[in-house]
Design a protein around this motif. Structure first.
Motif, PDB file in Angstrom:
ATOM      1  N   PRO A 268      39.661 -20.029 -15.792  1.00  0.00           N
ATOM      2  CA  PRO A 268      40.605 -19.771 -14.696  1.00  0.00           C
ATOM      3  C   PRO A 268      40.026 -18.784 -13.688  1.00  0.00           C
ATOM      4  CG  PRO A 268      41.758 -19.778 -16.797  1.00  0.00           C
ATOM      5  CD  PRO A 268      40.301 -19.871 -17.117  1.00  0.00           C
ATOM      6  N   GLY A 269      40.256 -19.087 -12.406  1.00  0.00           N
ATOM      7  CA  GLY A 269      39.735 -18.241 -11.335  1.00  0.00           C
ATOM      8  C   GLY A 269      38.366 -18.656 -10.846  1.00  0.00           C
ATOM      9  N   TYR A 270      37.778 -19.699 -11.456  1.00  0.00           N
ATOM     10  CA  TYR A 270      36.440 -20.153 -11.070  1.00  0.00           C
ATOM     11  C   TYR A 270      36.457 -21.673 -10.949  1.00  0.00           C
ATOM     12  CZ  TYR A 270      34.679 -15.486 -12.051  1.00  0.00           C
ATOM     13  OH  TYR A 270      34.454 -14.126 -12.028  1.00  0.00           O
ATOM     14  N   GLU A 271      35.736 -22.177  -9.964  1.00  0.00           N
ATOM     15  CA  GLU A 271      35.637 -23.609  -9.742  1.00  0.00           C
ATOM     16  C   GLU A 271      34.199 -24.062  -9.924  1.00  0.00           C
ATOM     17  OE1 GLU A 271      36.879 -24.501  -5.816  1.00  0.00           O
ATOM     18  OE2 GLU A 271      35.437 -23.185  -4.835  1.00  0.00           O
ATOM     19  N   ALA A 272      34.039 -25.361 -10.134  1.00  0.00           N
ATOM     20  CA  ALA A 272      32.738 -25.917 -10.481  1.00  0.00           C
ATOM     21  C   ALA A 272      31.904 -26.152  -9.233  1.00  0.00           C
ATOM     22  CB  ALA A 272      32.928 -27.224 -11.243  1.00  0.00           C
ATOM     23  N   ASP A 273      30.618 -25.824  -9.351  1.00  0.00           N
ATOM     24  CA  ASP A 273      29.609 -26.175  -8.358  1.00  0.00           C
ATOM     25  C   ASP A 273      28.718 -27.214  -9.015  1.00  0.00           C
ATOM     26  OD1 ASP A 273      27.690 -26.434  -6.474  1.00  0.00           O
ATOM     27  OD2 ASP A 273      27.189 -24.308  -6.306  1.00  0.00           O
ATOM     28  N   ASP A 274      29.044 -28.488  -8.765  1.00  0.00           N
ATOM     29  CA  ASP A 274      28.346 -29.562  -9.465  1.00  0.00           C
ATOM     30  C   ASP A 274      26.861 -29.593  -9.138  1.00  0.00           C
ATOM     31  OD1 ASP A 274      30.700 -30.384 -10.666  1.00  0.00           O
ATOM     32  OD2 ASP A 274      31.237 -31.685  -8.990  1.00  0.00           O
ATOM     33  N   ALA A 275      26.477 -29.126  -7.965  1.00  0.00           N
ATOM     34  CA  ALA A 275      25.069 -29.187  -7.593  1.00  0.00           C
ATOM     35  C   ALA A 275      24.216 -28.264  -8.448  1.00  0.00           C
ATOM     36  CB  ALA A 275      24.909 -28.836  -6.110  1.00  0.00           C
ATOM     37  N   SER A 276      24.705 -27.066  -8.724  1.00  0.00           N
ATOM     38  CA  SER A 276      23.923 -26.094  -9.490  1.00  0.00           C
ATOM     39  C   SER A 276      24.401 -25.943 -10.927  1.00  0.00           C
ATOM     40  CB  SER A 276      23.997 -24.721  -8.805  1.00  0.00           C
ATOM     41  OG  SER A 276      25.342 -24.258  -8.777  1.00  0.00           O
ATOM     42  N   MET A 277      25.441 -26.687 -11.294  1.00  0.00           N
ATOM     43  CA  MET A 277      26.004 -26.575 -12.628  1.00  0.00           C
ATOM     44  C   MET A 277      26.395 -25.131 -12.952  1.00  0.00           C
ATOM     45  SD  MET A 277      26.467 -29.387 -14.173  1.00  0.00           S
ATOM     46  CE  MET A 277      26.169 -31.080 -13.702  1.00  0.00           C
ATOM     47  N   ARG A 278      26.987 -24.482 -11.964  1.00  0.00           N
ATOM     48  CA  ARG A 278      27.459 -23.119 -12.149  1.00  0.00           C
ATOM     49  C   ARG A 278      28.932 -23.037 -11.789  1.00  0.00           C
ATOM     50  NH1 ARG A 278      23.198 -19.423 -12.552  1.00  0.00           N
ATOM     51  NH2 ARG A 278      21.143 -20.315 -12.095  1.00  0.00           N
ATOM     52  N   CYS A 279      29.564 -21.949 -12.172  1.00  0.00           N
ATOM     53  CA  CYS A 279      30.974 -21.714 -11.856  1.00  0.00           C
ATOM     54  C   CYS A 279      31.050 -20.568 -10.848  1.00  0.00           C
ATOM     55  CB  CYS A 279      31.773 -21.367 -13.115  1.00  0.00           C
ATOM     56  SG  CYS A 279      31.825 -22.703 -14.340  1.00  0.00           S
ATOM     57  N   ARG A 280      31.659 -20.826  -9.697  1.00  0.00           N
ATOM     58  CA  ARG A 280      31.760 -19.809  -8.663  1.00  0.00           C
ATOM     59  C   ARG A 280      33.196 -19.340  -8.549  1.00  0.00           C
ATOM     60  NH1 ARG A 280      30.268 -24.273  -4.276  1.00  0.00           N
ATOM     61  NH2 ARG A 280      32.285 -25.349  -4.094  1.00  0.00           N
ATOM     62  N   ALA A 281      33.371 -18.088  -8.188  1.00  0.00           N
ATOM     63  CA  ALA A 281      34.681 -17.458  -8.124  1.00  0.00           C
ATOM     64  C   ALA A 281      35.486 -18.013  -6.955  1.00  0.00           C
ATOM     65  CB  ALA A 281      34.544 -15.944  -8.006  1.00  0.00           C
ATOM     66  N   CYS A 282      36.814 -18.117  -7.182  1.00  0.00           N
ATOM     67  CA  CYS A 282      37.707 -18.506  -6.091  1.00  0.00           C
ATOM     68  C   CYS A 282      37.695 -17.406  -5.031  1.00  0.00           C
ATOM     69  CB  CYS A 282      39.123 -18.716  -6.614  1.00  0.00           C
ATOM     70  SG  CYS A 282      39.307 -20.089  -7.776  1.00  0.00           S
ATOM     71  N   PRO A 283      37.686 -17.759  -3.765  1.00  0.00           N
ATOM     72  CA  PRO A 283      37.695 -16.723  -2.722  1.00  0.00           C
ATOM     73  C   PRO A 283      39.047 -16.034  -2.624  1.00  0.00           C
ATOM     74  CG  PRO A 283      37.832 -18.904  -1.751  1.00  0.00           C
ATOM     75  CD  PRO A 283      37.609 -19.115  -3.213  1.00  0.00           C
ATOM     76  N   SER A 284      39.131 -14.989  -1.839  1.00  0.00           N
ATOM     77  CA  SER A 284      40.390 -14.268  -1.628  1.00  0.00           C
ATOM     78  C   SER A 284      41.432 -15.218  -1.046  1.00  0.00           C
ATOM     79  CB  SER A 284      40.164 -13.080  -0.691  1.00  0.00           C
ATOM     80  OG  SER A 284      39.239 -12.177  -1.260  1.00  0.00           O
ATOM     81  N   GLY A 285      42.665 -15.060  -1.511  1.00  0.00           N
ATOM     82  CA  GLY A 285      43.739 -15.936  -1.053  1.00  0.00           C
ATOM     83  C   GLY A 285      43.782 -17.259  -1.764  1.00  0.00           C
ATOM     84  N   HIS A 286      42.953 -17.450  -2.767  1.00  0.00           N
ATOM     85  CA  HIS A 286      42.925 -18.684  -3.548  1.00  0.00           C
ATOM     86  C   HIS A 286      42.960 -18.337  -5.033  1.00  0.00           C
ATOM     87  CE1 HIS A 286      41.531 -20.046   0.361  1.00  0.00           C
ATOM     88  NE2 HIS A 286      41.732 -21.305  -0.018  1.00  0.00           N
TER      89      HIS A 286
END
Length: 657
Positions: A268-286
């Motif tokens: 929770p709080g992170y979305e998938a970056d399919d290109a790099s197979m990493r999880c990036r944090a949701c930005p502010s307001g999301h």
């Protein structure tokens, strides 16, 4: 081993053509190969050991490859001698590998062009496993055992004088499972050859990220090797999934096989970056509430977050989420107060009605609560009020009302009440403020019946109670219509759970009770003006197993004795009557003229001479004989009869004179 440095020219023995443009560029190391030894990278002496030690047959040379890099090579040419000449490398540590690959680039002269008897076009490769660099010029012994033979190597392309200059490349596989390292040994018996380069390496699967799982560098020890990975940073195994780590198969060729077995997903709080197979944090307001492959969403109404990687958006001041709300639901607030309350009083019953609040708080789960308070006389401008007891009944019952109307019964006469009507919704319980409300003041009349007195028990059994009380004395024109009795267990889980019954008389029988259990009971009367107050609480107990009321037992015994006496008296009277009737019959028979008793049984002999009328004698005689069986044959003189008695069953006749 003799060392001679050249710049690509021929050797003193005329073997220069073996080394000229035949030094080819080897392929670059790949990411899936770990090199343990590579002679192309050596810039100084190889320091390999030759046997015989004092022989000069193996010769080390320096030259340049196609990229003008200095390289070291070794060569031997003994076509006229069948002797065995050995060349051993330095100790090579094998690290974590058990499957090693040996890549050899070499050249071999064609024997036919040299016309030598003992010339050979092959050579042998051996290895010796050891835990450390322990070899000496004499140890291990220069023979196949203790050395392990790998293969006899033959050239695919042979060199001829003035012919095409081509080298050979062989790739051999070793499986070494003992010792921390090994030595390679080359054996030549009459060959004219050159070792251009020797490379020892093993293949491994490089680190990789797939399916949001990270797999480490893996060395295969068999056809496929299972590697265990971990979820990448900010990725987790979703709840409910098996807590098994991700796995993937590494092939013996150093490449990953197929797709991994993984349930990793961005937390929770992170979305998938399919290109790099990493999880990036949701930005502010999301935000993102659950783990998985979904993306981040904007904050819902009346909420916001300024922190990257938020699993939910906090509510604004004055807004909340109910415990049952989804973390991604919009924030709401409690409703405003009910409007326009109306009360209708009927003696000790009041009906309250009101209108919907102007503001529902953004929710649909709007309900109402009605609080009852008894207020005493006002002291100054403030009246002291206390909550009503449980004798006050609400219809429909509390606590959550969906209709805007409620009927309240059981109020005391001539009493001031204050009713507070609250509007609540799902967030009222978590709100920091009290629910919005409106108040209604009501004063009841004095015409309801007074409290019932003298409540007492008349009888008790294992599962019932018979109760009585004194009817209240009314001071007005209203009569008591009926009584309401409420009762509950005095202790246990059912204590305070009142049950109600009605009675038109000043008594009642409570049934369906538990054995040997104390019950608390209250009674109140109802007239046309409404219900009076409940009486004081009185406790009664049912009887235990096998118990009985002494008064009932005495009554039952007396009734049983009376029935037995009545039966005995009836039996005696019947016996006396039958004896008296029998005695009277005997006296009647013995008193008649011409009747004589014969024996103990009633057998009567009739003397017709004592009868003046013959018909009378026949009637006396036929008292025990059916009249149709007797016939007067003839009258013989005065007082003499000739009778004939015939019985039809046997058609037998008897004559009597």
């Amino acid at each position: 081993m003799r060392d001679r440095r050249t710049r690509g020219g021929a050797s003193p023995r005329g073997l220069g053509p073996l080394l000229l443009p035949l030094l080819l560029l080897l392929g670059r190391n790949r990411a899936d190969e770990e090199v343990l030894m590579n002679t192309k990278l050596e810039t100084s002496d190889l320091r390999w050991t030759a046997h015989p030690v004092d022989g000069q047959e193996w010769e080390e040379l320096s030259g340049f490859d196609d990229e003008a890099r200095s390289v070291r090579t070794v060569q031997i040419c003994t076509p006229s001698s069948p002797a065995s000449y050995w060349l051993r490398t330095r100790w090579i540590p094998r690290r974590a590998a058990t499957k090693l690959l040996v890549e050899i680039r070499f050249t071999v002269m064609e024997c036919s062009s040299m016309n030598q008897r003992h010339c050979k076009e092959t050579f042998n490769l051996f290895y010796y496993a050891a835990d450390a660099d322990e070899a000496t010029p004499t140890h291990p012994a220069w023979m196949e055992n203790p050395y392990t033979k790998v293969a006899t190597i033959a050239a695919d392309h042979l060199l001829r004088k003035d012919g095409e200059k081509r080298s050979n490349l062989k790739l051999l596989e070793l499986e070494v499972r003992r010792g921390a390292g090994l030595y390679l040994a080359f054996q030549s018996q009459g060959a004219c050859m050159a070792l251009l380069s020797v490379r020892v390496f093993y293949r491994k699967c490089p680190p990789v990220r797939r399916a949001f799982a990270s797999f480490p560098e893996t060395v295969p020890h068999s056809l496929v090797e299972q590697a265990q990975g971990v979820c990448v940073e900010n990725a987790v195994t979703p709840p409910g999934e098996d807590a098994q780590p991700p796995t993937m198969l590494c092939g013996e060729n150093g490449r990953w096989v197929e797709q991994p077995t993984s349930s990793c997903a961005c937390r929770p709080g992170y979305e998938a970056d399919d290109a790099s197979m990493r999880c990036r944090a949701c930005p502010s307001g999301h935000f993102k509430t659950a783990s998985g492959g979904g993306g981040c969403s904007p904050c819902p109404a009346n909420s916001n977050t300024r922190i990257p990687g938020s699993a939910y958006c906090p509510c604004h001041q004055g807004f909340d989420r109910a415990d049952s709300d989804h973390p991604g639901a919009a924030c709401t607030r409690p409703p405003s107060a009910p409007r326009l309350p109306v009360s209708q009083l009927n003696d000790t019953t009041v009906t309250l009605e009101w209108s919907e609040p102007l503001e529902r708080g953004g929710r649909v789960d709007l309900t109402y609560r009605v609080l009852c308070s008894i207020c005493g006389p006002a002291v100054g401008l403030v009246a002291s009020c206390v909550p009503c007891d449980d004798s006050v009944l609400f219809q429909p019952p509390q606590p959550e009302l969906t209709r805007r109307r409620v009927v309240i019964r059981g109020l005391r006469p001539q009493t001031r009440y204050m009713f507070t009507i609250q509007s609540v919704n799902g967030v009222s319980a978590v709100s920091q403020s009290e629910p919005a409300s409106v108040r209604v003041n009501v004063t009841t009349s004095r015409d309801v019946p007074p409290p019932v007195t003298a409540l007492r028990g008349a009888a008790a059994t294992e599962n019932s109670l018979s109760l009585e009380w004194s009817a209240p004395v009314l001071q007005n024109q209203h009569a008591v219509l009926d009584y309401q009795v409420r009762y509950s267990r005095r202790d246990g889980q059912e204590a305070g759970q009142w049950q109600y019954v009605s009675s038109r008389s000043a008594s009642v029988v409570l049934t369906g009770l538990q054995r040997a259990a104390p019950y608390q009971v209250q009674v109140r009367a109802r007239s046309q003006a409404g219900y009076g107050s409940f009486s004081a609480t009185t406790t009664f107990s049912t009887l235990p197993d096998g118990g009985a009321n002494p008064q009932l037992v005495l009554t039952a015994v007396l009734i049983s004795v009376g029935i037995l006496l009545a039966v005995a008296a009836t039996t005696a009277a019947l016996l006396c009557y039958r004896r008296r009737r029998r005695s009277r019959r005997r006296s009647d028979v013995s008193d008649k003229p011409g009747h004589y008793q014969m024996g103990q049984t009633m057998k009567v002999y009739i003397d017709p001479f004592t009868y003046e009328d013959p018909n009378e004698a026949v009637r006396e005689f036929a008292k025990e004989i059916e009249a149709s069986f007797v016939k007067i044959e003839e009258v013989i003189g005065a007082g003499n009869l000739h009778l004939s008695v015939c019985y039809p069953p046997q058609h037998t006749c008897l004559s009597v004179t």
